[in-house]
Design a protein around this motif. Structure first.
Motif, PDB file in Angstrom:
ATOM      1  N   GLU A   1      -5.999  -9.471 -12.773  1.00  0.00           N
ATOM      2  CA  GLU A   1      -5.879  -9.914 -14.157  1.00  0.00           C
ATOM      3  C   GLU A   1      -5.255  -8.857 -15.066  1.00  0.00           C
ATOM      4  OE1 GLU A   1      -9.710  -7.916 -13.481  1.00  0.00           O
ATOM      5  OE2 GLU A   1      -8.774  -9.611 -12.481  1.00  0.00           O
ATOM      6  N   ARG A   2      -5.427  -7.586 -14.735  1.00  0.00           N
ATOM      7  CA  ARG A   2      -4.839  -6.501 -15.538  1.00  0.00           C
ATOM      8  C   ARG A   2      -3.542  -5.976 -14.918  1.00  0.00           C
ATOM      9  NH1 ARG A   2      -9.312  -2.173 -16.598  1.00  0.00           N
ATOM     10  NH2 ARG A   2      -7.573  -1.194 -17.667  1.00  0.00           N
ATOM     11  N   HIS A   3      -3.152  -6.503 -13.767  1.00  0.00           N
ATOM     12  CA  HIS A   3      -1.938  -6.086 -13.052  1.00  0.00           C
ATOM     13  C   HIS A   3      -1.944  -4.582 -12.776  1.00  0.00           C
ATOM     14  CE1 HIS A   3      -0.326 -10.071 -13.480  1.00  0.00           C
ATOM     15  NE2 HIS A   3      -0.548 -10.020 -14.786  1.00  0.00           N
ATOM     16  N   LEU A   4      -3.071  -4.112 -12.225  1.00  0.00           N
ATOM     17  CA  LEU A   4      -3.201  -2.703 -11.876  1.00  0.00           C
ATOM     18  C   LEU A   4      -3.290  -2.553 -10.357  1.00  0.00           C
ATOM     19  CD1 LEU A   4      -5.805  -1.440 -14.513  1.00  0.00           C
ATOM     20  CD2 LEU A   4      -3.323  -1.150 -14.543  1.00  0.00           C
ATOM     21  N   SER A   5      -2.689  -1.496  -9.861  1.00  0.00           N
ATOM     22  CA  SER A   5      -2.763  -1.155  -8.447  1.00  0.00           C
ATOM     23  C   SER A   5      -3.365   0.228  -8.303  1.00  0.00           C
ATOM     24  CB  SER A   5      -1.378  -1.180  -7.803  1.00  0.00           C
ATOM     25  OG  SER A   5      -0.896  -2.493  -7.708  1.00  0.00           O
ATOM     26  N   ARG A   6      -3.878   0.474  -7.111  1.00  0.00           N
ATOM     27  CA  ARG A   6      -4.456   1.777  -6.805  1.00  0.00           C
ATOM     28  C   ARG A   6      -3.677   2.367  -5.640  1.00  0.00           C
ATOM     29  NH1 ARG A   6     -10.781   3.091  -6.637  1.00  0.00           N
ATOM     30  NH2 ARG A   6     -10.721   5.132  -5.660  1.00  0.00           N
ATOM     31  N   ILE A   7      -3.149   3.554  -5.846  1.00  0.00           N
ATOM     32  CA  ILE A   7      -2.444   4.286  -4.803  1.00  0.00           C
ATOM     33  C   ILE A   7      -3.364   5.414  -4.367  1.00  0.00           C
ATOM     34  CG2 ILE A   7      -0.394   5.651  -4.224  1.00  0.00           C
ATOM     35  CD1 ILE A   7       1.035   4.290  -6.591  1.00  0.00           C
ATOM     36  N   THR A   8      -3.673   5.473  -3.082  1.00  0.00           N
ATOM     37  CA  THR A   8      -4.479   6.569  -2.542  1.00  0.00           C
ATOM     38  C   THR A   8      -3.548   7.458  -1.733  1.00  0.00           C
ATOM     39  OG1 THR A   8      -6.407   5.119  -2.424  1.00  0.00           O
ATOM     40  CG2 THR A   8      -6.512   7.178  -1.178  1.00  0.00           C
ATOM     41  N   ILE A   9      -3.442   8.710  -2.151  1.00  0.00           N
ATOM     42  CA  ILE A   9      -2.530   9.670  -1.535  1.00  0.00           C
ATOM     43  C   ILE A   9      -3.340  10.846  -1.001  1.00  0.00           C
ATOM     44  CG2 ILE A   9      -0.586  11.248  -1.906  1.00  0.00           C
ATOM     45  CD1 ILE A   9       0.168   9.461  -4.328  1.00  0.00           C
ATOM     46  N   VAL A  10      -3.115  11.194   0.261  1.00  0.00           N
ATOM     47  CA  VAL A  10      -3.678  12.422   0.813  1.00  0.00           C
ATOM     48  C   VAL A  10      -2.524  13.407   0.928  1.00  0.00           C
ATOM     49  CG1 VAL A  10      -4.882  13.511   2.737  1.00  0.00           C
ATOM     50  CG2 VAL A  10      -5.440  11.161   2.091  1.00  0.00           C
TER      51      VAL A  10
END
Length: 191
Positions: A62-71
């Motif tokens: 609904e907020r058009h947010l993504s989560r990128i997890t970077i190591v």
């Protein structure tokens, strides 16, 4: 290269200051729009930083947010520089060093998991041994026929690594890994 300069995990060489290289898991909340991932990755490649693992998914539709997890890894200065530069990218809402946050919360590390698919080709005793080991690791058989199995395993990176090492000796012919996804303990989210 000058004897007083050494590689620091960056494309640039800095004066001889002894700092330990550490691995960090960063969680980056971004707008889910075209080109954002390319901009984030471009920051790493443009400055010579390495990405050891990368996962991306929309987390708030609904907020058009993504989560990128970077190591990634580097010295404390390089890691702080990466975090600061990520925060400057316009569609980035928040950057959280999950390892640092876990320590602040009194934990050694954040919760980290990875999924892998492992195709094992085998006959006779090797087939039976692969099934027995998969059961011990709680890996699921997601496909099977007379000459191979495909196992799905989820867990800590060390567990996935150990399973893959054992399966290689039994005939693993193809491996596909998702990369690390991570989250901190506690009642607070990163939003």
């Amino acid at each position: 290269m000058n004897a007083q300069q050494k590689p620091t995990g960056s494309a640039y060489f800095l004066s001889n200051v002894e700092q330990e290289t550490v691995s960090r898991t960063l969680s980056v909340v971004v707008d889910n729009e075209p080109g954002v991932l390319a901009r984030v990755i471009g920051l790493f490649s443009g400055r010579g930083y390495n990405i050891e693992s990368l996962t991306v998914s929309e987390t708030q539709n609904e907020r058009h947010l993504s989560r990128i997890t970077i190591v990634t890894s580097g010295t404390a200065n390089v890691l702080e520089q990466i975090k600061t530069q990520l925060e400057r990218i316009v569609p980035v809402h928040r950057v959280v060093d999950l390892d640092q946050k876990a320590k602040e919360l009194g934990y050694e590390k954040p919760i980290e998991r990875e999924l892998a698919l492992v195709k094992v080709k085998g006959e006779g005793n090797d087939r039976m041994e692969a099934l027995r080991i998969a059961d011990a690791f709680k890996a699921e058989v997601v496909d099977a026929n007379r000459d191979h199995f495909i196992f799905e395993i989820t867990g800590r990176v060390s567990k996935v690594d150990q399973f893959i090492d054992i399966m290689r000796s039994l005939g693993a012919i193809e491996i596909c890994r998702t990369g690390i996804t991570a989250m901190n303990r506690g009642s607070d989210g990163i939003w």
